[in-house]
Design a protein around this motif. Structure first.
Motif, PDB file in Angstrom:
ATOM      1  N   LEU A  18       0.835  -1.194   0.000  1.00 34.52           N
ATOM      2  CA  LEU A  18       0.000   0.000   0.000  1.00 34.52           C
ATOM      3  C   LEU A  18       0.869   1.242   0.000  1.00 34.52           C
ATOM      4  O   LEU A  18       1.924   1.285   0.621  1.00 34.52           O
ATOM      5  CB  LEU A  18      -0.902   0.016   1.236  1.00 34.52           C
ATOM      6  N   ASP A  44     -15.868  -0.087  -5.736  1.00 29.58           N
ATOM      7  CA  ASP A  44     -15.389  -0.568  -4.440  1.00 29.58           C
ATOM      8  C   ASP A  44     -14.575   0.537  -3.761  1.00 29.58           C
ATOM      9  O   ASP A  44     -13.500   0.908  -4.243  1.00 29.58           O
ATOM     10  CB  ASP A  44     -14.537  -1.820  -4.650  1.00 29.58           C
ATOM     11  N   ALA A  45     -15.085   1.050  -2.648  1.00 32.06           N
ATOM     12  CA  ALA A  45     -14.458   2.188  -1.965  1.00 32.06           C
ATOM     13  C   ALA A  45     -13.023   1.885  -1.524  1.00 32.06           C
ATOM     14  O   ALA A  45     -12.148   2.752  -1.620  1.00 32.06           O
ATOM     15  CB  ALA A  45     -15.298   2.615  -0.764  1.00 32.06           C
ATOM     16  N   SER A  46     -12.761   0.670  -1.047  1.00 32.57           N
ATOM     17  CA  SER A  46     -11.403   0.361  -0.572  1.00 32.57           C
ATOM     18  C   SER A  46     -10.417   0.289  -1.747  1.00 32.57           C
ATOM     19  O   SER A  46      -9.280   0.749  -1.626  1.00 32.57           O
ATOM     20  CB  SER A  46     -11.386  -0.931   0.243  1.00 32.57           C
ATOM     21  N   ILE A  47     -10.843  -0.255  -2.878  1.00 32.17           N
ATOM     22  CA  ILE A  47      -9.976  -0.294  -4.057  1.00 32.17           C
ATOM     23  C   ILE A  47      -9.737   1.130  -4.563  1.00 32.17           C
ATOM     24  O   ILE A  47      -8.625   1.490  -4.936  1.00 32.17           O
ATOM     25  CB  ILE A  47     -10.572  -1.187  -5.164  1.00 32.17           C
ATOM     26  N   ARG A  48     -10.801   1.948  -4.549  1.00 27.34           N
ATOM     27  CA  ARG A  48     -10.662   3.335  -4.981  1.00 27.34           C
ATOM     28  C   ARG A  48      -9.636   4.066  -4.120  1.00 27.34           C
ATOM     29  O   ARG A  48      -8.728   4.706  -4.633  1.00 27.34           O
ATOM     30  CB  ARG A  48     -12.026   4.049  -4.902  1.00 27.34           C
ATOM     31  N   LEU A  49      -9.767   3.945  -2.815  1.00 26.70           N
ATOM     32  CA  LEU A  49      -8.850   4.626  -1.896  1.00 26.70           C
ATOM     33  C   LEU A  49      -7.408   4.156  -2.102  1.00 26.70           C
ATOM     34  O   LEU A  49      -6.484   4.968  -2.229  1.00 26.70           O
ATOM     35  CB  LEU A  49      -9.285   4.388  -0.450  1.00 26.70           C
ATOM     36  N   THR A  50      -7.202   2.852  -2.159  1.00 28.37           N
ATOM     37  CA  THR A  50      -5.857   2.294  -2.304  1.00 28.37           C
ATOM     38  C   THR A  50      -5.233   2.677  -3.642  1.00 28.37           C
ATOM     39  O   THR A  50      -4.070   3.091  -3.705  1.00 28.37           O
ATOM     40  CB  THR A  50      -5.903   0.757  -2.170  1.00 28.37           C
ATOM     41  N   THR A  51      -6.007   2.576  -4.717  1.00 27.78           N
ATOM     42  CA  THR A  51      -5.474   2.892  -6.049  1.00 27.78           C
ATOM     43  C   THR A  51      -5.179   4.374  -6.179  1.00 27.78           C
ATOM     44  O   THR A  51      -4.144   4.756  -6.739  1.00 27.78           O
ATOM     45  CB  THR A  51      -6.453   2.423  -7.142  1.00 27.78           C
ATOM     46  N   ARG A  53      -4.280   6.360  -3.821  1.00 19.20           N
ATOM     47  CA  ARG A  53      -3.038   6.587  -3.068  1.00 19.20           C
ATOM     48  C   ARG A  53      -1.817   6.142  -3.867  1.00 19.20           C
ATOM     49  O   ARG A  53      -0.803   6.837  -3.911  1.00 19.20           O
ATOM     50  CB  ARG A  53      -3.079   5.871  -1.727  1.00 19.20           C
ATOM     51  N   SER A  66     -17.108   6.831  -8.343  1.00 19.09           N
ATOM     52  CA  SER A  66     -17.595   5.558  -7.814  1.00 19.09           C
ATOM     53  C   SER A  66     -18.377   4.718  -8.808  1.00 19.09           C
ATOM     54  O   SER A  66     -18.655   3.557  -8.527  1.00 19.09           O
ATOM     55  CB  SER A  66     -18.459   5.807  -6.576  1.00 19.09           C
ATOM     56  N   LYS A 154      -6.542  -7.501 -11.375  1.00 20.80           N
ATOM     57  CA  LYS A 154      -6.571  -7.333  -9.919  1.00 20.80           C
ATOM     58  C   LYS A 154      -6.171  -8.653  -9.284  1.00 20.80           C
ATOM     59  O   LYS A 154      -6.519  -9.705  -9.823  1.00 20.80           O
ATOM     60  CB  LYS A 154      -7.980  -6.963  -9.458  1.00 20.80           C
TER      61      LYS A 154
END
Length: 184
Positions: A18, A44-51, A53, A66, A154
């Protein structure tokens, strides 16, 4: 594996730590994404946040959405599509230059394939890359036909995103209309 030349292959995923929280790296010269503008679409909110970043850590300016249903309105608001004019509130602003749309394939509403078809119809002036966990041969064969310049499998990490950004910077990835036309 990143297939060079006009990409019709698959960007294979491997590992992927990450990235730290976003910072002002967008302006740091020498980073693979420095000066590149990316629209990232994933439900997917977690994939959005991680990508987001990871892309920011690589120097890209990232605009996350989204779902695919929001893309055309975003492009209109920001004057990305040459055929679409600003609404009254956008006068005096310069249009945003967009270098890449990175989109999930399986999303509710307007999915990645239909989004790519729509962007080809509208003459989107940048490449689209599919991000998917799907590994079926049928799906992977359909994605270039939809106009995707490349497929990012992915789970992916910073190395795979770096390769995508380098391919964008080098001009190896083409717009959806060009990719779809070359498939016929």
């Amino acid at each position: 594996m990143l297939v060079a030349a006009p990409i019709r292959g698959v960007l294979a995923a491997a590992g992927g730590a990450l990235a730290p929280p976003p910072s002002a790296v967008e302006s740091v010269p020498g980073l693979p994404g420095s000066g590149l503008r990316v629209l990232f679409v994933d439900d997917d909110a977690s994939i959005r946040l991680t990508t987001v970043r990871m892309l920011r850590r690589l120097g890209a300016e990232v605009h996350p959405l989204s779902d695919g249903d929001k893309v055309e309105a975003w492009l209109e608001r920001h004057g990305v599509l040459p055929s679409l004019a600003f609404d009254g509130g956008g006068e005096g602003r310069a249009p945003v230059r967009l270098d890449l749309v990175l989109s999930d394939v399986l999303m509710p509403g307007l999915d990645g394939e239909r989004l790519c078809h729509r962007m080809a119809e509208l003459g989107l002036p940048c490449a689209m890359v599919a991000a998917t966990g799907t590994t079926t041969a049928e799906t992977l064969e359909r994605l270039p036909e939809a106009g995707f310049a490349a497929v990012l499998r992915k789970p992916y990490g910073p190395r795979q995103l770096k390769r995508v950004l380098e391919a964008v910077r080098s001009g190896r990835l083409q717009s959806p209309a060009v990719v779809a036309a070359n498939m016929q």
